[in-house]
Design a protein around this motif. Structure first.
Motif, PDB file in Angstrom:
ATOM      1  N   PRO A  13       0.848  -1.157   0.023  1.00  0.00           N
ATOM      2  CA  PRO A  13      -0.100  -0.172  -0.071  1.00  0.00           C
ATOM      3  C   PRO A  13       0.794   1.173  -0.072  1.00  0.00           C
ATOM      4  CG  PRO A  13       0.144  -0.793   2.220  1.00  0.00           C
ATOM      5  CD  PRO A  13       0.768  -1.866   1.161  1.00  0.00           C
ATOM      6  N   ALA A  14       0.492   2.172  -0.770  1.00  0.00           N
ATOM      7  CA  ALA A  14       1.048   3.533  -0.810  1.00  0.00           C
ATOM      8  C   ALA A  14       0.806   4.210   0.264  1.00  0.00           C
ATOM      9  CB  ALA A  14       0.754   4.272  -1.868  1.00  0.00           C
ATOM     10  N   LEU A  15       1.927   4.858   1.032  1.00  0.00           N
ATOM     11  CA  LEU A  15       1.748   5.714   2.074  1.00  0.00           C
ATOM     12  C   LEU A  15       1.394   7.160   1.439  1.00  0.00           C
ATOM     13  CD1 LEU A  15       2.324   5.923   5.141  1.00  0.00           C
ATOM     14  CD2 LEU A  15       4.437   6.127   4.800  1.00  0.00           C
ATOM     15  N   VAL A  16       0.434   7.843   2.075  1.00  0.00           N
ATOM     16  CA  VAL A  16       0.214   9.340   1.401  1.00  0.00           C
ATOM     17  C   VAL A  16       0.029  10.068   2.298  1.00  0.00           C
ATOM     18  CG1 VAL A  16      -0.916   8.196  -0.633  1.00  0.00           C
ATOM     19  CG2 VAL A  16      -2.361   8.659   1.330  1.00  0.00           C
ATOM     20  N   PRO A  91      -0.337  -2.719   8.248  1.00  0.00           N
ATOM     21  CA  PRO A  91      -0.883  -4.023   8.195  1.00  0.00           C
ATOM     22  C   PRO A  91      -2.421  -4.361   7.901  1.00  0.00           C
ATOM     23  CG  PRO A  91       0.451  -3.664  10.342  1.00  0.00           C
ATOM     24  CD  PRO A  91       0.320  -2.324   9.888  1.00  0.00           C
ATOM     25  N   VAL A  92      -3.116  -3.314   7.993  1.00  0.00           N
ATOM     26  CA  VAL A  92      -4.529  -3.292   7.839  1.00  0.00           C
ATOM     27  C   VAL A  92      -4.651  -3.132   6.061  1.00  0.00           C
ATOM     28  CG1 VAL A  92      -6.933  -2.346   7.625  1.00  0.00           C
ATOM     29  CG2 VAL A  92      -5.546  -2.951  10.015  1.00  0.00           C
ATOM     30  N   ALA A  93      -3.678  -2.073   5.572  1.00  0.00           N
ATOM     31  CA  ALA A  93      -3.919  -1.750   4.113  1.00  0.00           C
ATOM     32  C   ALA A  93      -3.334  -2.838   3.255  1.00  0.00           C
ATOM     33  CB  ALA A  93      -2.963  -0.517   3.968  1.00  0.00           C
ATOM     34  N   GLU A  94      -2.100  -3.515   3.908  1.00  0.00           N
ATOM     35  CA  GLU A  94      -1.652  -4.889   3.262  1.00  0.00           C
ATOM     36  C   GLU A  94      -2.536  -5.741   3.521  1.00  0.00           C
ATOM     37  OE1 GLU A  94       2.275  -5.496   5.454  1.00  0.00           O
ATOM     38  OE2 GLU A  94       2.876  -3.760   4.870  1.00  0.00           O
ATOM     39  N   GLY A  95      -3.407  -5.951   4.384  1.00  0.00           N
ATOM     40  CA  GLY A  95      -4.219  -7.425   4.453  1.00  0.00           C
ATOM     41  C   GLY A  95      -5.269  -7.034   3.535  1.00  0.00           C
TER      42      GLY A  95
END
Length: 134
Positions: A13-16, A91-95
């Protein structure tokens, strides 16, 4: 919003920034707050965010789940995840990416950065140290 690919070719996931996240939400992305009840109560909430339990992603985001959030309608749905820090939102975004969502980002600096950027936030339900004595 786009996803990044790490050196092993996996989607990450991108960090924005909070400003980019707010623009994505204004454009139709679903804002998902994964902070605890205590965290939201002590620090405030983001109006319009759906609250999700980071330990129940299958139930809350599975397209066939009877208990999924109504706002989640497809794997192409843009999603912005916020927590108290990237240690929680990452971790949630990756999930969510692992579950097939294709357009997931999370906010650099978490809720504190969102609030510091002057973006919409409700005041805390209770002030720090403001306990009611019985």
């Amino acid at each position: 919003m786009t996803d990044n690919t790490d050196t092993a070719g996996r989607l990450t996931p991108a960090l924005v920034t909070p400003v980019l996240a707010a623009a994505a939400v204004k454009g139709g992305a679903v804002l998902v707050d994964v902070r605890s009840d205590k965290g939201r109560g002590e620090n405030g909430e983001v109006p319009g965010a759906i609250v999700a339990d980071r330990d129940a992603l299958d139930e809350q985001f599975g397209l066939d789940s009877p208990t999924k959030h109504a706002e989640i309608i497809s794997l192409d749905q843009p999603i912005v995840v916020v927590c108290g820090s990237i240690a929680g939102s990452g971790p949630v975004a990756e999930g969510l990416l692992e579950r097939g969502f294709r357009n997931v980002v999370h906010i650099d600096g978490g809720f504190a950065a969102w609030k510091a950027a002057g973006l919409p936030a409700n005041e805390p339900a209770r002030a720090h140290g403001d306990e009611t004595r019985i």
